[in-house]
Design a protein around this motif. Structure first.
Motif, PDB file in Angstrom:
ATOM      1  N   ALA A 253       1.003  -1.273   0.056  1.00 41.76           N
ATOM      2  CA  ALA A 253       0.226  -0.174   0.265  1.00 41.76           C
ATOM      3  C   ALA A 253       0.872   1.403   0.293  1.00 41.76           C
ATOM      4  O   ALA A 253       1.606   1.477   1.022  1.00 41.76           O
ATOM      5  CB  ALA A 253      -0.765   0.024   0.943  1.00 41.76           C
ATOM      6  N   LEU A 254       0.780   1.960  -0.911  1.00 40.02           N
ATOM      7  CA  LEU A 254       1.316   3.211  -1.317  1.00 40.02           C
ATOM      8  C   LEU A 254       0.504   4.336  -1.047  1.00 40.02           C
ATOM      9  O   LEU A 254      -0.818   4.567  -1.931  1.00 40.02           O
ATOM     10  CB  LEU A 254       2.807   3.350  -2.058  1.00 40.02           C
ATOM     11  CG  LEU A 254       2.768   4.077  -2.918  1.00 40.02           C
ATOM     12  CD1 LEU A 254       4.658   4.009  -3.222  1.00 40.02           C
ATOM     13  CD2 LEU A 254       2.819   5.259  -3.806  1.00 40.02           C
ATOM     14  N   THR A 255       0.340   5.647  -0.540  1.00 41.33           N
ATOM     15  CA  THR A 255       0.845   6.730  -0.491  1.00 41.33           C
ATOM     16  C   THR A 255       1.742   7.522  -1.225  1.00 41.33           C
ATOM     17  O   THR A 255       2.702   7.743  -0.953  1.00 41.33           O
ATOM     18  CB  THR A 255      -0.036   7.464   0.074  1.00 41.33           C
ATOM     19  OG1 THR A 255      -1.310   7.136   0.916  1.00 41.33           O
ATOM     20  CG2 THR A 255      -0.146   8.844   0.221  1.00 41.33           C
ATOM     21  N   GLY A 256       1.520   8.314  -2.163  1.00 39.95           N
ATOM     22  CA  GLY A 256       2.817   9.076  -2.820  1.00 39.95           C
ATOM     23  C   GLY A 256       2.682   9.230  -4.766  1.00 39.95           C
ATOM     24  O   GLY A 256       1.867   9.231  -4.973  1.00 39.95           O
ATOM     25  N   SER A 257       3.643   9.254  -5.135  1.00 40.26           N
ATOM     26  CA  SER A 257       3.803  10.558  -6.387  1.00 40.26           C
ATOM     27  C   SER A 257       3.169   9.171  -7.559  1.00 40.26           C
ATOM     28  O   SER A 257       3.075   7.678  -7.432  1.00 40.26           O
ATOM     29  CB  SER A 257       4.923  10.468  -7.111  1.00 40.26           C
ATOM     30  OG  SER A 257       6.302   9.915  -7.269  1.00 40.26           O
ATOM     31  N   VAL A 258       2.753   9.172  -8.576  1.00 40.28           N
ATOM     32  CA  VAL A 258       2.096   9.150  -9.911  1.00 40.28           C
ATOM     33  C   VAL A 258       3.361   7.934 -10.462  1.00 40.28           C
ATOM     34  O   VAL A 258       3.092   6.322 -10.648  1.00 40.28           O
ATOM     35  CB  VAL A 258       1.722   9.495 -11.000  1.00 40.28           C
ATOM     36  CG1 VAL A 258       1.469   8.405 -12.409  1.00 40.28           C
ATOM     37  CG2 VAL A 258       0.470  10.469 -10.622  1.00 40.28           C
ATOM     38  N   SER A 260       6.375   6.758  -8.177  1.00 38.97           N
ATOM     39  CA  SER A 260       6.016   5.810  -7.137  1.00 38.97           C
ATOM     40  C   SER A 260       5.339   4.194  -7.153  1.00 38.97           C
ATOM     41  O   SER A 260       5.384   3.559  -7.403  1.00 38.97           O
ATOM     42  CB  SER A 260       6.182   6.581  -5.986  1.00 38.97           C
ATOM     43  OG  SER A 260       7.361   7.245  -5.565  1.00 38.97           O
ATOM     44  N   GLY A 261       3.618   4.947  -7.353  1.00 38.67           N
ATOM     45  CA  GLY A 261       2.851   3.960  -7.668  1.00 38.67           C
ATOM     46  C   GLY A 261       3.453   3.046  -8.930  1.00 38.67           C
ATOM     47  O   GLY A 261       2.655   1.529  -8.954  1.00 38.67           O
ATOM     48  N   HIS A 276      -2.447  -1.077  -3.100  1.00 39.23           N
ATOM     49  CA  HIS A 276      -3.026  -0.686  -2.967  1.00 39.23           C
ATOM     50  C   HIS A 276      -2.483   1.264  -3.645  1.00 39.23           C
ATOM     51  O   HIS A 276      -1.731   1.139  -2.415  1.00 39.23           O
ATOM     52  CB  HIS A 276      -3.696  -0.113  -1.260  1.00 39.23           C
ATOM     53  CG  HIS A 276      -4.109   1.031  -0.750  1.00 39.23           C
ATOM     54  ND1 HIS A 276      -5.261   0.254   0.198  1.00 39.23           N
ATOM     55  CD2 HIS A 276      -4.342   1.970  -0.576  1.00 39.23           C
ATOM     56  CE1 HIS A 276      -5.748   1.796   0.072  1.00 39.23           C
ATOM     57  NE2 HIS A 276      -4.896   2.396   0.108  1.00 39.23           N
ATOM     58  N   LEU A 277      -3.067   1.774  -4.089  1.00 43.92           N
ATOM     59  CA  LEU A 277      -2.358   2.792  -4.797  1.00 43.92           C
ATOM     60  C   LEU A 277      -3.487   3.815  -4.440  1.00 43.92           C
ATOM     61  O   LEU A 277      -4.438   4.658  -4.608  1.00 43.92           O
ATOM     62  CB  LEU A 277      -1.794   2.762  -6.083  1.00 43.92           C
ATOM     63  CG  LEU A 277      -0.828   2.012  -6.437  1.00 43.92           C
ATOM     64  CD1 LEU A 277      -0.874   1.293  -7.572  1.00 43.92           C
ATOM     65  CD2 LEU A 277       0.591   1.938  -5.343  1.00 43.92           C
ATOM     66  N   GLU A 278      -2.770   5.030  -3.598  1.00 48.29           N
ATOM     67  CA  GLU A 278      -2.982   6.921  -3.714  1.00 48.29           C
ATOM     68  C   GLU A 278      -2.074   7.711  -3.946  1.00 48.29           C
ATOM     69  O   GLU A 278      -1.210   7.568  -3.726  1.00 48.29           O
ATOM     70  CB  GLU A 278      -3.591   6.908  -2.017  1.00 48.29           C
ATOM     71  CG  GLU A 278      -4.625   8.117  -1.958  1.00 48.29           C
ATOM     72  CD  GLU A 278      -3.798   9.565  -1.709  1.00 48.29           C
ATOM     73  OE1 GLU A 278      -3.886  10.491  -2.822  1.00 48.29           O
ATOM     74  OE2 GLU A 278      -3.514  10.042  -0.746  1.00 48.29           O
ATOM     75  N   LEU A 279      -2.201   8.243  -5.019  1.00 49.16           N
ATOM     76  CA  LEU A 279      -1.492   9.121  -5.484  1.00 49.16           C
ATOM     77  C   LEU A 279      -1.817  10.811  -5.875  1.00 49.16           C
ATOM     78  O   LEU A 279      -2.449  10.954  -4.843  1.00 49.16           O
ATOM     79  CB  LEU A 279      -1.393   8.183  -7.359  1.00 49.16           C
ATOM     80  CG  LEU A 279      -0.907   6.178  -7.285  1.00 49.16           C
ATOM     81  CD1 LEU A 279      -0.657   6.028  -8.538  1.00 49.16           C
ATOM     82  CD2 LEU A 279       0.466   7.099  -6.408  1.00 49.16           C
ATOM     83  N   GLY A 280      -1.112  10.876  -7.007  1.00 51.77           N
ATOM     84  CA  GLY A 280      -1.460  12.605  -6.960  1.00 51.77           C
ATOM     85  C   GLY A 280      -2.964  12.892  -7.570  1.00 51.77           C
ATOM     86  O   GLY A 280      -3.425  11.837  -7.881  1.00 51.77           O
ATOM     87  N   GLY A 281      -2.783  14.366  -7.638  1.00 53.59           N
ATOM     88  CA  GLY A 281      -4.361  14.746  -8.220  1.00 53.59           C
ATOM     89  C   GLY A 281      -3.390  16.299  -8.811  1.00 53.59           C
ATOM     90  O   GLY A 281      -2.130  16.591  -8.632  1.00 53.59           O
ATOM     91  N   GLY A 485      -8.089   1.231  -4.651  1.00 54.38           N
ATOM     92  CA  GLY A 485      -7.857   1.805  -3.444  1.00 54.38           C
ATOM     93  C   GLY A 485      -8.728   3.146  -2.422  1.00 54.38           C
ATOM     94  O   GLY A 485      -8.346   3.671  -3.335  1.00 54.38           O
ATOM     95  N   ARG A 486      -9.370   2.671  -1.261  1.00 51.61           N
ATOM     96  CA  ARG A 486      -9.394   3.366  -1.189  1.00 51.61           C
ATOM     97  C   ARG A 486      -9.543   3.715   0.418  1.00 51.61           C
ATOM     98  O   ARG A 486      -8.970   2.564   1.699  1.00 51.61           O
ATOM     99  CB  ARG A 486     -11.455   3.142  -0.537  1.00 51.61           C
ATOM    100  CG  ARG A 486     -11.589   3.860  -2.268  1.00 51.61           C
ATOM    101  CD  ARG A 486     -11.778   4.967  -2.902  1.00 51.61           C
ATOM    102  NE  ARG A 486     -12.319   4.910  -3.434  1.00 51.61           N
ATOM    103  CZ  ARG A 486     -11.580   4.903  -4.683  1.00 51.61           C
ATOM    104  NH1 ARG A 486     -10.184   4.970  -4.879  1.00 51.61           N
ATOM    105  NH2 ARG A 486     -12.097   6.035  -6.188  1.00 51.61           N
ATOM    106  N   ASP A 487      -9.105   4.721   0.894  1.00 50.09           N
ATOM    107  CA  ASP A 487      -8.244   5.347   2.416  1.00 50.09           C
ATOM    108  C   ASP A 487      -9.410   5.656   2.963  1.00 50.09           C
ATOM    109  O   ASP A 487     -11.001   6.265   2.600  1.00 50.09           O
ATOM    110  CB  ASP A 487      -7.814   6.407   2.016  1.00 50.09           C
ATOM    111  CG  ASP A 487      -6.002   5.518   1.980  1.00 50.09           C
ATOM    112  OD1 ASP A 487      -5.488   4.441   2.320  1.00 50.09           O
ATOM    113  OD2 ASP A 487      -5.551   6.197   1.735  1.00 50.09           O
ATOM    114  N   LEU A 488      -9.534   5.152   4.601  1.00 52.79           N
ATOM    115  CA  LEU A 488     -10.628   6.366   5.113  1.00 52.79           C
ATOM    116  C   LEU A 488     -12.143   4.792   5.409  1.00 52.79           C
ATOM    117  O   LEU A 488     -11.643   4.390   4.009  1.00 52.79           O
ATOM    118  CB  LEU A 488     -11.150   7.433   5.581  1.00 52.79           C
ATOM    119  CG  LEU A 488     -10.316   8.370   4.889  1.00 52.79           C
ATOM    120  CD1 LEU A 488     -10.565   9.392   5.162  1.00 52.79           C
ATOM    121  CD2 LEU A 488      -9.467   8.251   6.455  1.00 52.79           C
ATOM    122  N   SER A 489     -12.992   4.873   6.181  1.00 51.90           N
ATOM    123  CA  SER A 489     -14.376   4.501   5.707  1.00 51.90           C
ATOM    124  C   SER A 489     -14.145   2.991   5.865  1.00 51.90           C
ATOM    125  O   SER A 489     -13.290   2.796   5.943  1.00 51.90           O
ATOM    126  CB  SER A 489     -15.206   4.585   4.264  1.00 51.90           C
ATOM    127  OG  SER A 489     -14.245   4.357   3.306  1.00 51.90           O
TER     128      SER A 489
END
Length: 508
Positions: A253-258, A260-261, A276-281, A485-489
Motif C-alpha cells: 500500500a503506497l501513498t505517493g507520486s504517480v 512511485s505508484g 493499494h495506490l493513493e497517488l497524485g492529483g 483502493g480507498r483510504d478511510l471508511s
C-alpha cells in the motif's frame, strides 16, 4: 476572453514578509526525539547502513539523523511480521478494537509532542500539525468501532440444500510506503485499517520525514504485540522496492507520486500481490457564473494553500466562467494577500510554512519560472522569499492557456492556476483533461447544475460549494492516474481483507 483583457485585472505580487520565531528553545528537545534505528519485532535496532540528516526546512539546519535501511532490514521486519500475523489475526474484533482505542488515547495523551515533532520535521504551521494529530486520533477511534460492525452478504441457501457463509479474513503481512507531506496522518490512514482488519505490517516512511512514525512506534510499543507493527526507514528505491517485491508480503500500500505508484505496481506484479495506490492529483475547481464568488475565494484560501499546497487534493486548478473571472480573481488575490507566512513558533495564526526540502523548493520555483516565460501572468506572489528556509510566496497564476504545463502537472506547492471557460460542457471537458482524478469541486447555486457537473467529473471525491473537507467515515481515493483502493471508511477495511466463501451441504 482571458483575465488580463481587463486593465483592472487583479494583481498583487508584493512578497509577504516571513515571520520568524524569536530566539527560544527548539521545537523539540534532543531527549524527545525517537531512537534513530529501525523498529523491528518490538524493539529499535540499527543493522549498519548509512545515516541521513533530518533537515529543518525553516532554517535549513540538520537536527536529527535516521538510518537508511537495506534489503536485509526489510527481510528482518517481514520475518517479524510473519511470526506475529497468526496470533494477531486470530484476535476477536473486540480485542483488536480495544488496542486501537488504547493507541488513540496514547497519541491523544502525547499530542503536544507529536504536533511539535511534526512541525519540526516538515516546517508545518501548528494549525496544520494539530489537525494532523487530531485526525490521526479520530482515524484510530473510527477503525476501532468499524471493525466491530463490518457487514457482508447474508448467509443463506443460494443453491438447494447448501448453506453459504461469507467470511472476511486478514490478508497477512502488508507493506506500507507513506509520503513526506503528511508523515503521521498518512501512516495512521494505513496502520489503523490494516491492524483493524487483522493484518501485521512493515511501514517505510519518507526518508526526509520519518520522525513522527518512529515516535509513534516508540510510544505504542507496549500496546501492540512484538512484530505486529514494524518500521524500516530509508529510500524508496531500496526499502520500498524490497517491500513491493518481497514474496512474503501479501499486499503493498503506497501513498505517493504517480511515478512511485507505477514502480510499486510493476514490482508487485512479479508475486501477484494486492496493490493499494493513493497517488497524485490536480484538483479542478469549477466556478460557474452563478457561484458565490466571495465565499468560493474565502474557501480556497484554505483549500488551495493548506500545508503550503503540499496536498494531493489541494484546490490548485481553478476553471472559472469567463464572465466572472475578473471579479473572482480579485477576491482570490485579496485572500492570498492576507495569508501569514512564517515559522511554526512565530504564532498560532501562521497559515503558510516552508516547502519541505530544497529539492522540492527548486522544483516548485521551476514551474513558476517556466509559466512566466510562457506568458502566464503572476496575479499574486510568484517568487521565492528570503532565506533561510524553503519559503515560496503564495502564488496565483492567471491567463493560463488550455494545456499549459502548470495547469496539467502537479506542482504540489502554494500555487493556484486560473483558466476560463465559456460554457458548461467546456468546463467539464477541461476539468477532466488531466491524467489524474483524485478530487474536484463545483461551485454553483443551481442544484441541478451541481448534480449534473459532479456526475460528470472524473474524480474520486467531488465537493459542491466546498473543497478539502474530509470525513473519516467517507472513502478517499482516486481514478485514472490517481490510483486505486480507498483510504478511510469501511471501504478501507474491505481493501485490507479478503473474502472466503464456505459452503455446507446440509441435505438429509
Amino acid at each position: 476572453m482571458t483575465i488580463s483583457d481587463s486593465t483592472t485585472a487583479a494583481t498583487d505580487t508584493a512578497a509577504p514578509a516571513i515571520r520568524r520565531a524569536p530566539d527560544a528553545a527548539p521545537l523539540v528537545r534532543a531527549e524527545e526525539l525517537p531512537p534513530s534505528g529501525h523498529f523491528i519485532d518490538g524493539t529499535f535496532r540499527a543493522q549498519g547502513g548509512e545515516l541521513a540528516d533530518v533537515i529543518d526546512p525553516t532554517s535549513e539546519n540538520a537536527f536529527a539523523q535516521i538510518h537508511l535501511g537495506t534489503a536485509d532490514d526489510v527481510d528482518a521486519a517481514v520475518s517479524a511480521a510473519l511470526r506475529a500475523k497468526e496470533a494477531w489475526g486470530r484476535l476477536v474484533p473486540k480485542e483488536r478494537a480495544e488496542l486501537l482505542l488504547k493507541i488513540a488515547d496514547r497519541v491523544s495523551e502525547t499530542s503536544d509532542l507529536f504536533v511539535r515533532l511534526e512541525s519540526a520535521d516538515t516546517g508545518k504551521p501548528f494549525a496544520v500539525s494539530r489537525d494532523d494529530v487530531e485526525s490521526t486520533i479520530d482515524t484510530f477511534r473510527f477503525m476501532a468501532g468499524a471493525l466491530r460492525a463490518t457487514t457482508s452478504m447474508a448467509a443463506g441457501d443460494y443453491v438447494e440444500d447448501h448453506l453459504s457463509l461469507i467470511l472476511r479474513e486478514p490478508l497477512g503481512v502488508v507493506g506500507v510506503v507513506t509520503p513526506w507531506n503528511y508523515p503521521l496522518l498518512m501512516a495512521a490512514w494505513k496502520i489503523a485499517p490494516i491492524l483493524a482488519a487483522g493484518n501485521t505490517l512493515v511501514i517505510k516512511p519518507a526518508e526526509q520525514t520519518s520522525l513522527t512514525t518512529l515516535k509513534f512506534a516508540e510510544l505504542t510499543a507496549d500496546l501492540l504485540p512484538a512484530g505486529v507493527l514494524n518500521v524500516v526507514t530509508g529510500k524508496g528505491s531500496v526499502v520500498g522496492a524490497r517491500l513491493a517485491e518481497h514474496p512474503d508480503v501479501d499486499m503493498i500500500a503506497l501513498t505517493g507520486s504517480v511515478g512511485s505508484g507505477k514502480a510499486v505496481a510493476r514490482a508487485a506484479a512479479e508475486t501477484l500481490k494486492r496493490v493499494h495506490l493513493e497517488l497524485g492529483g490536480k484538483a479542478p475547481v469549477v466556478v460557474f457564473k452563478d457561484a458565490d464568488l466571495k465565499a468560493a475565494a474565502e474557501s480556497l484560501r484554505t483549500a488551495s494553500f493548506w500545508n503550503s499546497g503540499q496536498e494531493c487534493g489541494a484546490a490548485c486548478r481553478v476553471l472559472v466562467h469567463e464572465s466572472v473571472a475578473e471579479e473572482f480573481t480579485a477576491h482570490l488575490v485579496d485572500q492570498v494577500r492576507q495569508l501569514p507566512v512564517g515559522e511554526p513558533l512565530a504564532g498560532d495564526d501562521i497559515e503558510i510554512g516552508p516547502l519541505f526540502s530544497k529539492a522540492h523548493y527548486d522544483r516548485v520555483l521551476g514551474y513558476i519560472d517556466r509559466a512566466v516565460k510562457d506568458g502566464v501572468r503572476v496575479a499574486a506572489g510568484g517568487s521565492a522569499l528570503p532565506g533561510p528556509g524553503y519559503f515560496v510566496a503564495p502564488t496565483v497564476l492567471a491567463d493560463v492557456p488550455e494545456g499549459a504545463e502548470c495547469a496539467r502537472e502537479e506542482i504540489f506547492g502554494p500555487v493556484v492556476t486560473m483558466e476560463t471557460f465559456a460554457d458548461d460542457d467546456e468546463a467539464i471537458r477541461r476539468a477532466n483533461d488531466v491524467p489524474v482524478g483524485l478530487a474536484a469541486s463545483v461551485w454553483t447555486e443551481n442544484a441541478r447544475l451541481s448534480h449534473w457537473a459532479a456526475a460528470r467529473i472524473d474524480a474520486g471525491t467531488v465537493w459542491v460549494n466546498s473543497h478539502l473537507v474530509i470525513a473519516t467515515e467517507a472513502p478517499w481515493g482516486g481514478f485514472k492516474g490517481s490510483g486505486y483502493g480507498r483510504d478511510l471508511s469501511l471501504y478501507a477495511l474491505d481493501d485490507y481483507s479478503r473474502t472466503k466463501h464456505v459452503m455446507h451441504n446440509h441435505a438429509r
